[in-house]
Design an enzyme around this catalytic site. Structure first.
Site, short mmCIF file in Angstrom:
data_model
loop_
_atom_site.label_atom_id
_atom_site.label_comp_id
_atom_site.label_asym_id
_atom_site.label_seq_id
_atom_site.Cartn_x
_atom_site.Cartn_y
_atom_site.Cartn_z
N SER A 108 -38.41 71.35 -32.54
CA SER A 108 -39.36 71.52 -33.64
C SER A 108 -39.21 70.48 -34.75
O SER A 108 -40.13 70.31 -35.53
CB SER A 108 -39.22 72.92 -34.25
OG SER A 108 -39.58 73.90 -33.30
N SER A 171 -39.73 73.08 -38.96
CA SER A 171 -41.17 72.79 -39.07
C SER A 171 -41.60 72.56 -40.52
O SER A 171 -42.13 71.50 -40.85
CB SER A 171 -42.00 73.88 -38.41
OG SER A 171 -41.51 74.16 -37.12
N HIS A 342 -37.75 82.46 -27.34
CA HIS A 342 -36.35 82.06 -27.12
C HIS A 342 -35.49 83.23 -26.71
O HIS A 342 -34.56 83.10 -25.93
CB HIS A 342 -35.76 81.42 -28.38
CG HIS A 342 -36.12 79.98 -28.52
ND1 HIS A 342 -35.79 79.03 -27.60
CD2 HIS A 342 -36.79 79.32 -29.49
CE1 HIS A 342 -36.25 77.85 -27.99
NE2 HIS A 342 -36.86 78.01 -29.14
#
EC number: 3.1.3.1
Length: 531
Positions: A108, A171, A342
């Site tokens: 990310s 992010s 995940h």
């Protein structure tokens, strides 16, 4: 519908059958004709955008979007497949290639740097070009790249970040930080060498790098000194502040800005109605925020509520705004979509995707597509899939109609790897109802890993509003930042044709009188010479 309905225990419906009308050719022909007429009427909106909203579903690959669409329809009592997400109504679509300079399957941080800063980078680094080396502080200096959020603020727009993760996560971090490691949340998370070489942690950079108007998410513990009790969990020392340098970054942020407000629960957020609030920081958990299916709706705001509050504050700026909204769809260290995947918990991940879509719908109600470019994308995908020849209307979390070769039932949703791998008595355990409908049920995985991995296929980019047609074809992921910058006349496209007029219009007339006077003088001179 009521966002809380998803939290109610629900027995999976028996097959929800599609309407009988689907059996007639006329049903399909009429629908296709309507879509054809819309396509023929579609014209590019070539004016510049005043506002940009970038929605990013962390880990929201195509299989996740398709499954979320079905889940949305089933939550509303339908068979699900024919349901339409708000983001799917956007007319322009592109694919983005997500690899980073050093990885075929990305993370990310590297992807965030691409779609926010406009350059591909190395995995696990934030706001730095590919010349920087992960974990090596000294390679930071001279290799910084500025995000579109930073450039939007410099141009006079208001800017904001909304995330269901910690606000220092990879992010959102790519929007304001320059860090050789995505894990340097607070100074306590950094190696001594990096501190000695002059690198700053991500929380420090959040407060010092860019003047961000709205910051909403989790991550309180990285902002306050060690031993500072958490306001929500004062009895739990594990939630205490984490900083070794003694800085209270929340207090620092508040004192540096006029009209700034800090809140840490939904009640505080709801109380922010005042037009004098130009800066709002809301940190609702010590680390990441809770999954939607686990959220306490009376103490923690949803992504929809945070997005609405951010837009209401940001849109007061006559120069416009840039807003970044992230939902991590997978239970791990990304947004909650990403975190859900995940951990191999598909229901958690899909509910996050549905919530992100509700935020997209709400933003559409609060803004106008005539001056607001809205982009929805993902940073990467996951090894998540659904198949098994399931019948129409089967619960998205349900079982395939036939048993596998081992004579045991299996779910439609499966993972390529992750914690869902399990062997009992020399074989795979059978999947069974109602266990597979539980919000924390882990779908089976082919390869045992502690956390499921990302996948490397392209992700979708959906766009509506001014310059949305720039999002087309198969693009490199960093193109997203460039198309957004061009659409709203930010560097390096601030002097492109059509930008001067847009800027003058949004800044009022004081800038434009000078060139007009010069023009008038030239015209008069020409007239006199001609006479």
């Amino acid at each position: 519908g009521d966002p809380q309905c998803a939290q109610c225990p629900r027995t999976p419906p028996a097959l929800l059958l599609p309407p009988d009308a689907e059996k007639t050719p006329n049903y399909w022909n009429k629908g296709a004709r309507r879509r054809l007429e819309l396509a023929l009427a579609l014209q590019p909106a070539a004016q510049r955008a005043k506002n940009i909203i970038l929605f990013m579903g962390d880990g929201m690959g195509l299989p996740t979007m398709s499954a979320a669409r079905i889940y949305k329809g089933q939550l509303a009592g339908g068979s699900g497949e024919e349901s339409i997400l708000a983001m799917e109504t956007f007319p322009h679509v592109a694919l983005a290639k997500t690899y980073t300079i050093d990885r075929q399957v990305p993370d990310s941080a590297g992807t965030g740097t691409a779609y926010l800063c406009g350059v591909k980078a190395n995995a696990k680094t934030l706001g730095l070009s590919g010349a920087a080396v992960y974990g090596k502080c000294r390679t930071t200096f001279g290799n910084e790249v500025d995000s579109i959020l930073h450039r939007a603020r410099l141009s006079g727009k208001s800017v904001g970040i909304v995330t269901t993760t910690r606000v220092q996560h990879a992010s959102p971090g790519a929007a304001y930080a320059h860090s050789a490691s995505r894990s340097w949340y607070a100074d306590a998370n950094m190696p001594k060498e990096a501190l000695r070489d002059g690198c700053k942690d991500i929380a420090y950079q959040l407060v010092h790098n860019t003047d961000i108007n709205v910051i909403l998410g989790g991550g309180r513990m990285y902002m306050t000194p060690k031993q500072t009790p958490d306001p929500e969990y004062p009895e739990d020392p594990a939630q205490n502040g984490a900083r070794k340098d003694g800085l209270d970054l929340i207090a620092k942020w508040l004192s540096a800005k006029q009209g700034a407000r800090y809140v840490w629960d939904k009640k505080g957020l709801d109380a922010v109605e005042d037009d004098s609030v130009s800066h709002l920081m809301g940190l609702f958990e010590p680390k990441d925020m809770k999954y939607e299916l686990n959220r306490n709706a009376s103490t923690d705001p949803s992504i929809v509520e945070m997005t609405e509050k951010a837009i209401r504050i940001l849109r007061r700026n006559p120069n416009g705004f840039f807003l970044f909204v992230e939902d991590d769809h997978i239970p791990h260290a990304g947004g909650r979509i990403d975190h859900g995947h995940h951990s191999g918990r598909a229901k958690q991940a899909l509910m996050e995707a549905v919530m992100l879509d509700r935020a997209v719908a709400r933003a559409g109600e609060l803004t106008s597509r005539s001056d607001t470019l809205t982009v929805v994308t993902a940073d990467h995908s996951h090894v998540f899939t659904f198949g098994g020849n399931t019948l129409r209307g089967t619960s998205i979390f349900g079982l395939a109609p036939k048993k596998a070769k081992d004579k045991r039932a299996y779910t439609s949703i499966l993972y390529g790897n992750g914690p869902g791998y399990s062997i009992h008595n020399g074989g795979r355990p059978a999947a069974s109802l109602p266990a597979v409908e539980d919000k924390d049920y882990r779908q089976q995985a082919a390869v045992p890993l502690e956390t499921e991995t990302h996948s490397g296929e392209d992700v979708v980019v959906l766009a509506q509003g001014p310059m949305a047609h720039l999002f087309h074809g198969v693009q490199e992921q960093h193109y997203i930042a460039h198309a957004m910058a061009y659409a709203t006349c930010l560097e390096p496209y601030a002097t492109e044709p059509g930008c001067g007029a847009a800027r003058r219009a949004s800044h009022g007339t004081q800038c434009s009188t000078q060139p007009l006077l010069v023009l008038l003088a030239l015209c008069m001179a020409a007239h006199m010479v001609g006479g």
